[in-house]
Design an enzyme around this catalytic site. Structure first.
Site, PDB file in Angstrom:
ATOM      1  NE  ARG A   1      -4.256  -1.353  -0.088  1.00 31.15           N
ATOM      2  CZ  ARG A   1      -4.324  -2.367  -0.927  1.00 31.15           C
ATOM      3  NH1 ARG A   1      -3.285  -2.666  -1.690  1.00 31.15           N
ATOM      4  NH2 ARG A   1      -5.424  -3.087  -1.019  1.00 31.15           N
TER       5      ARG A   1
ATOM      6  CD  GLU B   1      -2.246   3.497  -5.892  1.00 29.01           C
ATOM      7  OE1 GLU B   1      -3.298   2.873  -6.170  1.00 29.01           O
ATOM      8  OE2 GLU B   1      -1.278   2.965  -5.334  1.00 29.01           O
TER       9      GLU B   1
ATOM     10  CG  HIS C   1      -2.483  -0.518  -7.164  1.00 29.32           C
ATOM     11  ND1 HIS C   1      -2.930   0.208  -6.100  1.00 29.32           N
ATOM     12  CD2 HIS C   1      -2.546  -1.819  -6.773  1.00 29.32           C
ATOM     13  CE1 HIS C   1      -3.270  -0.600  -5.106  1.00 29.32           C
ATOM     14  NE2 HIS C   1      -3.050  -1.843  -5.505  1.00 29.32           N
TER      15      HIS C   1
END
Length: 325
Positions: free
Chosen positions: A237, A266, A285
């Site tokens: 994370r 993000e 990601h």
């Protein structure tokens, strides 16, 4: 009119055909959020029977507006974007998908590591610009001579450590919550002193959940104990890492490299300083992804809703203790 309403707050998938087909079998329809904010969620989703969420914030105000919701499903492993306490107070199940993509994330962590250590990205960029000079990548260490350190030793960390061992790295992990038997079974050394662990390792691979305890845990105090030649990898994370401190450490040479699949924001702002550094690799990601993992994730996520609406409870419940079930 369908028997059940499933509110979809957001999605990263190209379509929802898989979900629609599965839900149609129990006479449930998907209601799509028109915007990704709490006011919209309250206006459109307060009468839903279930919520399906990826990255949107499911806040207390939205949860408290729900009149008949039975379950909130996070389409992924982490669930820090859901106010679990608020859901528990309302008697709403919160479910995640804890048992998919172990191999994919482990593969991606190693891909980032190998790209950093072998200077793959700068080499590629130089060749494309007409420069053919292997000396521009120096120094490059022998991978088998390095100590691989994992912060966290859950399922994904164990899979990543197994891959690091296959590259003949010396592997050590720090996780005060995992029993000794897991370390022994994996053949991974256990670190018990945090600062000694940081001083020993050449690679710090982050594999921890985001909690109040772990937010910003990888910071300047960590970097000052690490070797100047060391590499940070984060596939967990973004907020686990203090990005300003990481930028300073990379610029000053306090550590050598970083490979990041996750960021605090993000997608990031275009002016994010880390994106300007040649010794930082950033991917969007994507570590969870493979064609197969995406299908598995989506099937399991929608199945949590089906199980709850038809049988009373999901398979993967993160707030069992709070609900007393």
């Amino acid at each position: 009119m369908a028997k059940y309403k499933v509110y979809l707050t957001d999605s990263i998938f190209p379509d929802q055909e898989l979900e629609k087909k599965a839900l149609a079998a129990i006479d449930a329809e998907i209601i799509y959020a028109s915007k990704k904010d709490t006011e919209t969620f309250i206006r459109e989703g307060s009468d839903c029977d279930a919520v399906l969420v990826v990255y949107a914030e499911v806040e207390r105000a939205f949860i408290e507006s729900m009149s008949k919701c039975k379950i909130i499903v996070r389409t992924g492993i982490g669930y820090n974007n859901i106010d679990v306490n608020a859901a528990s107070e309302r008697g709403i199940f919160v479910a995640n998908i804890p048992d998919y993509c172990f191999g994919e994330v482990a593969d991606h962590a190693m891909a980032l590591l190998l790209s950093c250590l072998r200077k793959i990205v700068p080499y590629n960029n130089q060749v494309r610009s007409g420069v053919w000079n292997m000396n521009n990548g120096r120094p490059i260490p022998r991978i088998a001579s390095l100590v691989f350190g994992s912060y966290g030793f859950g399922n994904i960390a164990q899979a990543t450590c197994a891959r690091a061992k296959a590259f003949e790295m010396d592997v050590v992990a720090f996780d005060p919550y995992i029993p000794d038997s897991v370390f022994e079974k994996s053949g991974v050394r256990r670190a018990t002193d945090w600062e000694s662990f940081l001083r020993e390792i050449d690679v710090l691979s982050v594999h921890a959940p985001l909690t109040d305890e772990t937010r910003g845990v990888i910071n300047k105090d960590v970097f000052k104990h690490m070797k100047k030649t060391s590499c940070l990898i984060n596939t967990a994370r973004g907020p686990l890492v203090n990005e300003d401190d990481l930028y300073d450490a990379l610029v000053s040479g306090e550590i050598a490299m970083a490979g990041l699949d996750v960021l605090i924001k993000e997608p990031p702002n275009p002016d994010l300083k880390l994106l300007q550094l040649e010794n930082a690799i950033v991917t969007p990601h994507a570590s969870f992804y493979s064609d197969e993992a995406e299908i598995e994730l989506r099937e399991k996520a929608v199945n949590q809703i089906i199980l709850t609406l038809t049988e009373g409870a999901p398979k993967y419940c993160v707030n069992k203790k709070q609900l007393g079930v």
